[in-house]
Every structure is written in C-alpha cells, then in structure tokens.
Scaffold this active site. Structure first.
Site, PDB file in Angstrom:
ATOM      1  N   ARG A  98     -96.531  -0.459  79.730  1.00  0.00           N
ATOM      2  CA  ARG A  98     -95.981   0.787  79.834  1.00  0.00           C
ATOM      3  C   ARG A  98     -94.900   0.483  80.737  1.00  0.00           C
ATOM      4  NH1 ARG A  98    -100.776   4.008  81.669  1.00  0.00           N
ATOM      5  NH2 ARG A  98     -99.082   5.576  82.292  1.00  0.00           N
ATOM      6  N   ARG A 126    -109.512   5.605  82.875  1.00  0.00           N
ATOM      7  CA  ARG A 126    -108.825   6.259  81.778  1.00  0.00           C
ATOM      8  C   ARG A 126    -108.427   4.948  80.733  1.00  0.00           C
ATOM      9  NH1 ARG A 126    -104.591  10.902  83.710  1.00  0.00           N
ATOM     10  NH2 ARG A 126    -103.605   8.904  84.385  1.00  0.00           N
TER      11      ARG A 126
END
Length: 556
Positions: free
Chosen positions: A254, A243
């Site tokens: 993140r 992904r």
C-alpha cells in the site's frame, strides 16, 4: 517535521493545527498531526497565490512573516473586509498522506476548525452507487467486475460534488484526491485548483510500525497498538486481532502504491511548493545561534502553546533550554528570551486577544534587584522594544508584575517571564494569587524555575512546602526542549529531548556526518517525561536498531 508554503510566506511547520489567523496575516497554512505522529514526520504545504489563500501560516520552524510588528492586530473595518472576502472565495484545500500518516485525524480537525465540506472519494463512490446516479451506475459496473474505476468517472463524481451549494458556500477539503496525474490534469483543465495543498510525510518505518502494531477489539471496535496504545487489561488483550490488511507485506504494498500516486500528482503543484526545513535544527553548538535557529524555536514554542490554549488548557509552562536561553551558560542572551515573548504575545494579539506580559517584580528595577541578575531590567527592555506601528503596545499588549493586583478584567491571557525561586522570595504566593484572580484565563510561564529553593538563611522553608510544590506542579508543560550533553561538559552535544504539545516526548541522538555536517536521529518516544535512566537507556546500542533521520534544516 516540516511544512512548506510558497516563498512569499513564512516557512511552515511541523506538528500544528490550523492556526486561527488575524485577517491581516499573510496567507498559508499550518497543521498539527495526530498525537502518535512524531516530529520525524514532515508536513508539506503547497499554497496558491497570496490573493487566493485565506488562512495564515504558523509553523514550528519559522516565525510568522509579519512585516512591521503588530500588523496582525484586528480592527473592525479589516475584519469586515476579510469576512466579505472569505464569503466570496471560501477556502479550498487538498490533503494527501500515506496509510497511517494521520490524514483522517487532520481532516477532522480541519473541518471542525474551518467548517469546510470534507470530500472523500471513497465516501463519494459509495454514496453515488447507493443513490443509483448515472455516475454511480458507471462506477458500479467496474466495481462489480473487479476493475478499478476509471479516472474520468472519479473526476466526474468529484466535480459534481464540488458544484453543490454547500461546497460553493463553505469551501472544500479534498481527501486523497487527485491520486493520479490524469486526475490532477483533469482538474487543472477545469480550473479547479486548491488554495492549499498538504502532504503528510512520515518515514516508512514509522508507518509500517503503526500499521503492523495495530490491533482490533472485535467486541468494541476499538483500535489499539501493542506499543503506543496497549489494551487496558489482559482480558481485552486476549481477544485482540490483527486486521487482514495490517500485515507487513500488505502495508508495504500500500505504501508503494501511495508513493507512485503521490509522485505523479506532486509535479502539478510543484510551482507552489517550497520546502524549507525538516526535523529539528542542526548546528546548535554554534553560538550565537543563527536567525533561522531562533525562528525555529520561536515558532516551535508558538505552535505548541497555541494548541494547548485552543484545547482549553489554562495553566501552561514553556521549558526551552537551548544555550542562548540557559542562564547557567555564559552565552545566555536576554534578547533571545525577549524575542520569544514578543512572538508569543503578538501571535495571540493577532487573534484579538489582550495579552498581559508580566515580569517578576524584583527583576524589573535596577541591576542589583534582579534574581537572577541576568534578568534584571527585563520589564524596561520589554517596554522599549519594537511592538510595531499599529498600536499593539498599550492596546492589545500591556505589561505588569506578578500578583493579583495586575489582573484586569479586560485581560484575556497572561504571559509570565521566568518566575524564579519558588520558596526563597515567596513568588509562589504571588503567582497563586494571580492565577486565582485570572480564573479560567490562560496563564503561560516562560522558562520558570518553580523548585523548592532555600530561603535567605540557606535552608529549605518547611511551612506550606507541600502546598507550594503542589501548586508548582499544577502547571502543564506545553513545550520542552533541552540539549543532552556528555557528563561533565556542555559540549559536544549528545542529543536532544523535545516535546511540543500535544505530541510525546522524543529523544534524539546527534550524529556527525563524514562531510562535516550533522543530523539528529529519533531514538525513542515517551508519553511522560523520561527519567534520566530512560534517557541513558535510549542511547545504548540495541540489536536491530532502525533509526530514522529526523534531522536538521533542509533547504528545498
């Protein structure tokens, strides 16, 4: 893994689902992580005042904080009062966790267990925009311009959802919110405060490995992991893709964003946080073990066993081989085994279960009848132990031997202490008759030795051998812990092997620190119990080895 609660409750734990408490239990909470989460992760649980919380803390690091023994037993009047209290003040929970920390899995289990309304700001945002509400229109303006939705808009959206009838009746689970100091303070100003605040803490290297190792099957939408959950065959493997947000750089970014948000929010709830323990205990070579160490293992066993029972497992065995529970060592203590059995029994009795504690018949009558001799008189010791002031013994907890005749229709479950010598004294025959009579009720073996042992003549008995060994193997291990030593000596400790259902087997290395302290480092995980060769290989030096501390007691 650790969980934290306010100082008035027991230290909470690692890897555990919400434990279903009796109404007399003290408030708090415990969760179990998703199966991929290793015990090197930490779960912190912040809780409001005892009056506000509605569930009880069961941990892998400390025994339930009961007060007088047996206080957790249910009675109709108290159940009615507790139900009324829950109806007036439904449970309110916040949960926070980094990407790949297992937060989604935890949320599903919480909702299934307690019926709370799951509130995710991402889902809310999409619903508000789709419905064209005033809040949704405001949010859409920012989103269309590529801007972050302001804190106040998100807070308004959350507060609106919290005011709806289903939430007011069932309680709420706020997922990943608040994410900023301003959001937290906005909720505080409106007196919106959780009963329980949960933080899932997993080391960065494990989170990064989970994300970077993930692969997506574009045809089925199924998620795999190249190490932890590989594809079934080469055909599936060939079509897997990574992904776009699972690259090392993006995952790292993140995580940094999450840490900044988390560090900004935690101070709002710092008055509720009392982090007690992290990882597995250190100083296991100190004999006798401290009360803290014993409590850690009692609850580690308790949480894993409860998980297995809740998952409808009916034939379970506990294999805990620390020095005080190893009959081959001269520091073996029968009292430690009895305390473990009492914690297990009272915990299930707290839920209104009728528990039959069974001791192998030849162990219960006199010092010379026991096999092994260390366990002679076990049943007598159990009967004179303190089982509390509220009628636990004789009502919810009774005692018996091993055999079909001990199974009564009112018994809900059975805990068997140290069944020994699978062949020599035919204990397998008695156990099989008992489990057949128990049907689908749980039977839990504590430190059994269901091996193919010699008969009195000193030779293996062959009649029915395959059947006996097959029966012994039908019990599923729900908890396993044993220390690993260097060859030829019980000390020093080299490391440990631990498995607490439903997690994997984990191998730890013991590391001495310069200041005289020690820690345990997670080396490797296995779905099945590792072989001696696999254990040995785990301790061999490897290139670019990146070990993450998962050690010892850490006072908060």
């Amino acid at each position: 893994m650790a969980a934290s609660s306010s100082s008035s409750s027991s230290p909470a734990a690692a890897s555990a689902p919400f434990a279903a408490p009796g109404p007399h239990r003290r408030p708090g909470l415990a969760l179990r992580p998703s199966p991929p989460t290793p015990p090197s992760s930490s779960l912190s649980c912040c809780r409001a005042s005892p009056a506000a919380a509605a569930v009880s803390s069961v941990s892998a690091t400390a025994a339930p904080n009961r007060g007088p023994r047996g206080m957790g037993l249910r009675c109709r009047a108290s159940e009615g009062a507790a139900a009324a209290a829950r109806k007036e003040a439904p449970l309110k929970v916040m949960i926070s966790g980094a990407p790949a920390s297992g937060k989604g899995t935890q949320c599903r289990m919480i909702v299934e267990k307690y019926g709370l309304v799951h509130i995710s700001t991402g889902d809310l945002l999409r619903a508000e925009v789709s419905s064209g509400t005033e809040i949704g229109k405001k949010a859409k303006e920012y989103m269309d311009n590529g801007m972050l939705v302001p804190d106040q808009v998100v807070t308004d959206m959350v507060v609106s959802r919290l005011s709806q009838p289903d939430v007011r009746e069932r309680g709420w689970l706020l997922d990943g919110y608040p994410r900023s100091y301003a959001q937290a303070q906005s909720l505080e100003s409106m007196k919106i405060r959780p009963d329980i605040f949960i933080v899932l803490e997993v080391p960065d290297d494990i989170l990064i490995d989970r994300c970077v190792g993930r692969r997506l099957d574009p045809e089925t939408g199924k998620i795999y992991h190249i190490k932890n959950f590989p594809p079934e065959n080469d055909e599936v493997s060939a079509r897997l893709v990574t992904r776009s947000d699972d690259t090392f750089e993006k995952v790292k970014s993140r995580l940094e964003t999450y840490k900044q948000n988390s560090e900004a929010v935690i101070p709002t709830y710092s008055d509720l946080l009392n982090q007690e323990f992290r990882g597995i205990p250190t100083r296991l070579n100190n004999i006798p073990h401290s009360r803290e160490i014993r409590k850690y293992f009692y609850n580690d066993v308790l949480v894993a066993t409860r998980h297995a029972v809740e998952d409808k497992k009916t034939r379970l065995q506990i294999d805990i081989n620390i020095p005080e529970l190893n009959p081959e060592m001269d520091v073996y203590r029968i009292g430690t085994l009895m305390e473990l059995v009492r914690e297990l029994s009272l915990s299930f009795a707290d839920d209104g279960k009728r528990v039959k504690v069974c001791v192998q018949g030849s162990m219960g009558q006199g010092a010379f009848a026991g096999i092994p001799l260390q366990l002679a008189g076990t049943r007598k010791i159990l009967e004179i132990m303190d089982w509390g002031e509220y009628g636990a013994k004789g009502t919810f907890i009774n005692f018996g031997a091993v055999g079909a005749s001990e199974v009564d229709k009112e018994d809900d479950m059975f805990i068997l202490i140290a069944p020994q010598n699978a062949v020599g004294n035919c204990i397998i025959d008695d156990m099989k008759a008992m489990t057949d009579a128990a049907g689908d009720r749980p039977v839990i073996l504590v430190n059994p030795r269901l091996k193919d042992m010699p008969g009195s003549s000193g030779v293996m008995q062959t009649m029915g051998r395959d059947m006996r060994l097959k029966y012994a193997a039908s019990f599923e291990t729900c908890y396993s812990f044993r220390l690993l030593f260097y060859a030829g000596s019980f000390y020093p400790i080299m490391g440990a092997l631990r498995m607490a259902y439903p997690n994997k087997y984990e191998i730890y290395r013991r590391v001495d620190e310069p200041n005289g302290q020690e820690r345990y480092v997670l080396l490797e995980e296995f779905v099945e119990k590792p072989t001696p060769d696999e254990i040995t290989n785990a301790f061999r030096p490897r290139k670019n080895e990146n070990e993450k501390s998962a050690s010892g007691f850490c006072k908060g």
